[in-house]
Design a protein around this motif. Structure first.
Motif, PDB file in Angstrom:
ATOM      1  N   LYS A   1      39.115  34.404  32.060  1.00  0.00           N
ATOM      2  CA  LYS A   1      37.758  34.809  32.440  1.00  0.00           C
ATOM      3  C   LYS A   1      37.374  33.979  33.657  1.00  0.00           C
ATOM      4  O   LYS A   1      37.159  32.773  33.544  1.00  0.00           O
ATOM      5  CB  LYS A   1      36.781  34.587  31.283  1.00  0.00           C
ATOM      6  CG  LYS A   1      37.065  35.468  30.084  1.00  0.00           C
ATOM      7  CD  LYS A   1      36.017  35.277  28.993  1.00  0.00           C
ATOM      8  CE  LYS A   1      36.297  36.203  27.819  1.00  0.00           C
ATOM      9  NZ  LYS A   1      35.292  36.049  26.736  1.00  0.00           N
ATOM     10  N   TRP A   2      37.320  34.640  34.807  1.00  0.00           N
ATOM     11  CA  TRP A   2      37.175  33.922  36.077  1.00  0.00           C
ATOM     12  C   TRP A   2      36.049  34.530  36.895  1.00  0.00           C
ATOM     13  O   TRP A   2      36.081  35.719  37.220  1.00  0.00           O
ATOM     14  CB  TRP A   2      38.492  33.987  36.854  1.00  0.00           C
ATOM     15  CG  TRP A   2      38.443  33.369  38.209  1.00  0.00           C
ATOM     16  CD1 TRP A   2      37.764  32.255  38.592  1.00  0.00           C
ATOM     17  CD2 TRP A   2      39.123  33.838  39.380  1.00  0.00           C
ATOM     18  NE1 TRP A   2      37.972  31.988  39.925  1.00  0.00           N
ATOM     19  CE2 TRP A   2      38.801  32.938  40.441  1.00  0.00           C
ATOM     20  CE3 TRP A   2      39.972  34.906  39.646  1.00  0.00           C
ATOM     21  CZ2 TRP A   2      39.303  33.103  41.724  1.00  0.00           C
ATOM     22  CZ3 TRP A   2      40.480  35.069  40.921  1.00  0.00           C
ATOM     23  CH2 TRP A   2      40.141  34.167  41.949  1.00  0.00           C
ATOM     24  N   GLN A   3      35.051  33.728  37.196  1.00  0.00           N
ATOM     25  CA  GLN A   3      33.966  34.129  38.082  1.00  0.00           C
ATOM     26  C   GLN A   3      34.330  33.659  39.480  1.00  0.00           C
ATOM     27  O   GLN A   3      34.091  32.516  39.855  1.00  0.00           O
ATOM     28  CB  GLN A   3      32.638  33.532  37.629  1.00  0.00           C
ATOM     29  CG  GLN A   3      31.428  34.128  38.308  1.00  0.00           C
ATOM     30  CD  GLN A   3      31.190  35.597  37.944  1.00  0.00           C
ATOM     31  OE1 GLN A   3      31.500  36.026  36.831  1.00  0.00           O
ATOM     32  NE2 GLN A   3      30.664  36.373  38.879  1.00  0.00           N
ATOM     33  N   ALA A   4      34.963  34.563  40.246  1.00  0.00           N
ATOM     34  CA  ALA A   4      35.513  34.174  41.553  1.00  0.00           C
ATOM     35  C   ALA A   4      34.413  33.776  42.523  1.00  0.00           C
ATOM     36  O   ALA A   4      34.524  32.784  43.239  1.00  0.00           O
ATOM     37  CB  ALA A   4      36.338  35.325  42.127  1.00  0.00           C
ATOM     38  N   THR A   5      33.349  34.570  42.557  1.00  0.00           N
ATOM     39  CA  THR A   5      32.192  34.264  43.393  1.00  0.00           C
ATOM     40  C   THR A   5      30.935  34.546  42.580  1.00  0.00           C
ATOM     41  O   THR A   5      31.012  34.945  41.409  1.00  0.00           O
ATOM     42  CB  THR A   5      32.181  35.112  44.677  1.00  0.00           C
ATOM     43  OG1 THR A   5      31.953  36.488  44.333  1.00  0.00           O
ATOM     44  CG2 THR A   5      33.499  34.986  45.429  1.00  0.00           C
ATOM     45  N   GLY A   6      29.783  34.378  43.191  1.00  0.00           N
ATOM     46  CA  GLY A   6      28.549  34.674  42.486  1.00  0.00           C
ATOM     47  C   GLY A   6      28.400  36.136  42.119  1.00  0.00           C
ATOM     48  O   GLY A   6      27.641  36.483  41.209  1.00  0.00           O
ATOM     49  N   SER A   7      29.137  37.014  42.798  1.00  0.00           N
ATOM     50  CA  SER A   7      29.004  38.451  42.547  1.00  0.00           C
ATOM     51  C   SER A   7      30.278  39.102  42.016  1.00  0.00           C
ATOM     52  O   SER A   7      30.253  40.278  41.657  1.00  0.00           O
ATOM     53  CB  SER A   7      28.597  39.166  43.842  1.00  0.00           C
ATOM     54  OG  SER A   7      29.555  38.939  44.865  1.00  0.00           O
ATOM     55  N   THR A   8      31.390  38.389  41.948  1.00  0.00           N
ATOM     56  CA  THR A   8      32.668  38.969  41.554  1.00  0.00           C
ATOM     57  C   THR A   8      33.271  38.201  40.388  1.00  0.00           C
ATOM     58  O   THR A   8      33.397  36.973  40.442  1.00  0.00           O
ATOM     59  CB  THR A   8      33.670  38.964  42.721  1.00  0.00           C
ATOM     60  OG1 THR A   8      33.083  39.620  43.848  1.00  0.00           O
ATOM     61  CG2 THR A   8      34.950  39.680  42.335  1.00  0.00           C
ATOM     62  N   GLY A   9      33.642  38.944  39.332  1.00  0.00           N
ATOM     63  CA  GLY A   9      34.238  38.324  38.159  1.00  0.00           C
ATOM     64  C   GLY A   9      35.435  39.111  37.664  1.00  0.00           C
ATOM     65  O   GLY A   9      35.538  40.330  37.881  1.00  0.00           O
ATOM     66  N   PHE A  10      36.367  38.413  36.988  1.00  0.00           N
ATOM     67  CA  PHE A  10      37.569  39.039  36.443  1.00  0.00           C
ATOM     68  C   PHE A  10      37.708  38.661  34.967  1.00  0.00           C
ATOM     69  O   PHE A  10      37.408  37.529  34.568  1.00  0.00           O
ATOM     70  CB  PHE A  10      38.820  38.602  37.205  1.00  0.00           C
ATOM     71  CG  PHE A  10      38.852  39.031  38.640  1.00  0.00           C
ATOM     72  CD1 PHE A  10      39.394  40.253  38.999  1.00  0.00           C
ATOM     73  CD2 PHE A  10      38.320  38.210  39.622  1.00  0.00           C
ATOM     74  CE1 PHE A  10      39.412  40.655  40.328  1.00  0.00           C
ATOM     75  CE2 PHE A  10      38.340  38.599  40.958  1.00  0.00           C
ATOM     76  CZ  PHE A  10      38.883  39.821  41.305  1.00  0.00           C
ATOM     77  N   ASP A  11      38.179  39.606  34.175  1.00  0.00           N
ATOM     78  CA  ASP A  11      38.433  39.391  32.750  1.00  0.00           C
ATOM     79  C   ASP A  11      39.788  40.027  32.453  1.00  0.00           C
ATOM     80  O   ASP A  11      39.954  41.249  32.586  1.00  0.00           O
ATOM     81  CB  ASP A  11      37.328  40.031  31.913  1.00  0.00           C
ATOM     82  CG  ASP A  11      37.358  39.563  30.472  1.00  0.00           C
ATOM     83  OD1 ASP A  11      38.411  39.068  30.031  1.00  0.00           O
ATOM     84  OD2 ASP A  11      36.337  39.704  29.784  1.00  0.00           O
ATOM     85  N   ALA A  12      40.768  39.207  32.045  1.00  0.00           N
ATOM     86  CA  ALA A  12      42.125  39.713  31.861  1.00  0.00           C
ATOM     87  C   ALA A  12      42.721  39.203  30.557  1.00  0.00           C
ATOM     88  O   ALA A  12      42.463  38.066  30.131  1.00  0.00           O
ATOM     89  CB  ALA A  12      43.007  39.299  33.032  1.00  0.00           C
TER      90      ALA A  12
END
Length: 406
Positions: free
Chosen positions: A244-255
């Motif tokens: 669970k990675w919040q790359a930026t304030g507006s972009t996130g990934f869940d894998a």
């Protein structure tokens, strides 16, 4: 000048919605979302031009493809936190009536109960159960008979944060599925899943974890295949990485991606294995739009005398537009390709595949926090596999619904 006669057409369609809408707008101000107990009520209308997913070129059942239905539902919703313990209970009953295929009429049930527990600052978890009774989909099952599917789940999990950066979690879940039709009882099964997970929790609130999972499937009814009764019982082992990675304030990934191995002796002496998992990305820039996209690759069982399992590869994209504070519009598109593995080699067994495409558009209006009115349209299309008996079909549907919590 020609004027379309709208009102005579609209009145019959909206008449069942009128009592509910009058009631929900009369809800007193004290019946707000912060209350623990709510009474829930809703009504929905739907129409599908190929309700039973009849393959192209076939006349349908009694010459009919399309049908409309009404659904009325009601129930109770309870959600309250006692100190650090949260209790959530949902109990809904529904009744669905079809205009033409009246033999499909059914009473639906949806029950959920959860206890979100917490002990001190380092131990937390969840214990719960669900029960659901719905009409099973006809995507891969050709019939005009009613086939209710009952599913039950019981689960328990707990997590211990033994260090500021580390957490260990364990859980168990039992899922049981039962089908109403005798011809479909071979799909009845119980699946027991056990998980153990170790997570690293970064200061940035990002999480990386290693998940070990074991699933045991038991089928109470054996299948008669080539004169022999065979059990579809299976064992599945998974080792995956969760991110669970919040790359930026507006972009996130869940894998959740890793290795899966499935052993189902009645289908093949060989084990099904390979990479499986799902990756989801969410992009929410400043403004009124939110975008999401997903890709996945999963192994799934298929009860068939010809094939042993499917390898599903899919992708989806979606967007949500917050048009106003009370109106949201959602658009989604999904594509999934299913590759089948033959039980035994036969003519054409090296090219067993089909694909399903789905597109939907829905608008939701919430005049109050406890009231929702929505309308949606959807299109589904399958490219079939004649060898498997899954013909190509197209379906277009629309729904109107209104619900409220009192």
């Amino acid at each position: 000048m020609f004027k379309p006669r709208v009102r005579p057409l609209v009145r019959p369609l909206m008449r069942p919605f009128v009592p509910l809408l009058c009631a929900v707008f009369a809800v007193p101000a004290g019946a707000g979302p912060s209350d623990a107990l709510h009474v829930y009520g809703g009504v929905a209308y739907g129409h599908d031009d190929n309700l039973l997913r009849v393959p192209e070129g076939q006349p349908g059942y009694d010459g009919h493809l399309s049908d409309s239905w009404w659904t009325r539902e009601g129930g109770l919703i309870f959600d309250k936190t006692y100190s650090r313990q949260r209790i959530s209970v949902i109990a809904k009953l529904s009744k669905t009536d079809f205009d033409y295929f009246k033999q499909l009429n059914y009473d639906g049930k949806d029950m959920q109960a959860n206890w979100f527990w917490q002990l001190g600052n380092h131990l937390e978890g969840k214990v719960g159960a669900t029960y659901q009774q719905v009409l099973a989909p006809y995507t891969d099952f050709q019939s005009d008979e009613r086939n209710l599917r009952t599913s039950r789940s019981q689960y328990a999990e707990g997590a211990w944060r033994f260090h500021s950066y580390w957490r260990v979690r364990t859980g168990f879940q039992r899922d049981k599925y039962d089908y109403e039709l005798l011809s479909q009882r071979f799909n009845n099964r119980t699946e027991d899943a056990t998980e153990l997970e170790l997570d690293y929790l970064a200061r940035s609130n990002n999480t990386v974890g290693l998940v070990a999972r074991k699933v045991k499937g038991k089928y109470p009814y054996a299948r008669l295949i080539n004169g022999a009764l065979l059990s579809n019982n299976f064992d599945q082992d998974e080792l995956k990485v969760r991110v669970k990675w919040q790359a930026t304030g507006s972009t996130g990934f869940d894998a959740l991606v890793g290795y899966t191995q499935r052993d189902q002796p009645s289908f093949s002496k060989d084990k099904t294995k390979g990479v499986a998992g799902k990756v989801k990305a969410t992009y929410q820039p400043r403004g009124k739009m939110t975008y999401n996209a997903s890709v996945w690759r999963d192994f799934a069982p298929l009860e068939s005398t010809l094939v042993s399992y499917t390898l599903n590869k899919g992708a989806s994209v979606g967007a949500q537009w917050d048009a106003t504070a009370k109106i949201k519009v959602n658009a989604d598109a999904i594509y999934e390709r299913r590759n089948y593995n033959a039980r035994n080699e036969f003519a054409g067994s090296d090219d067993l595949r089909d694909s399903i495409r789905t597109a939907s558009l829905r608008a939701t209006w919430a005049p109050r926090p406890t009231i929702q009115v929505s309308a949606g349209v959807a299109h589904q299309q399958r490219s079939g596999s004649p060898i498997l008996g899954t013909g190509s079909f197209k379906s277009n549907s629309m729904t109107l619904s209104a619900n409220a919590q009192f």
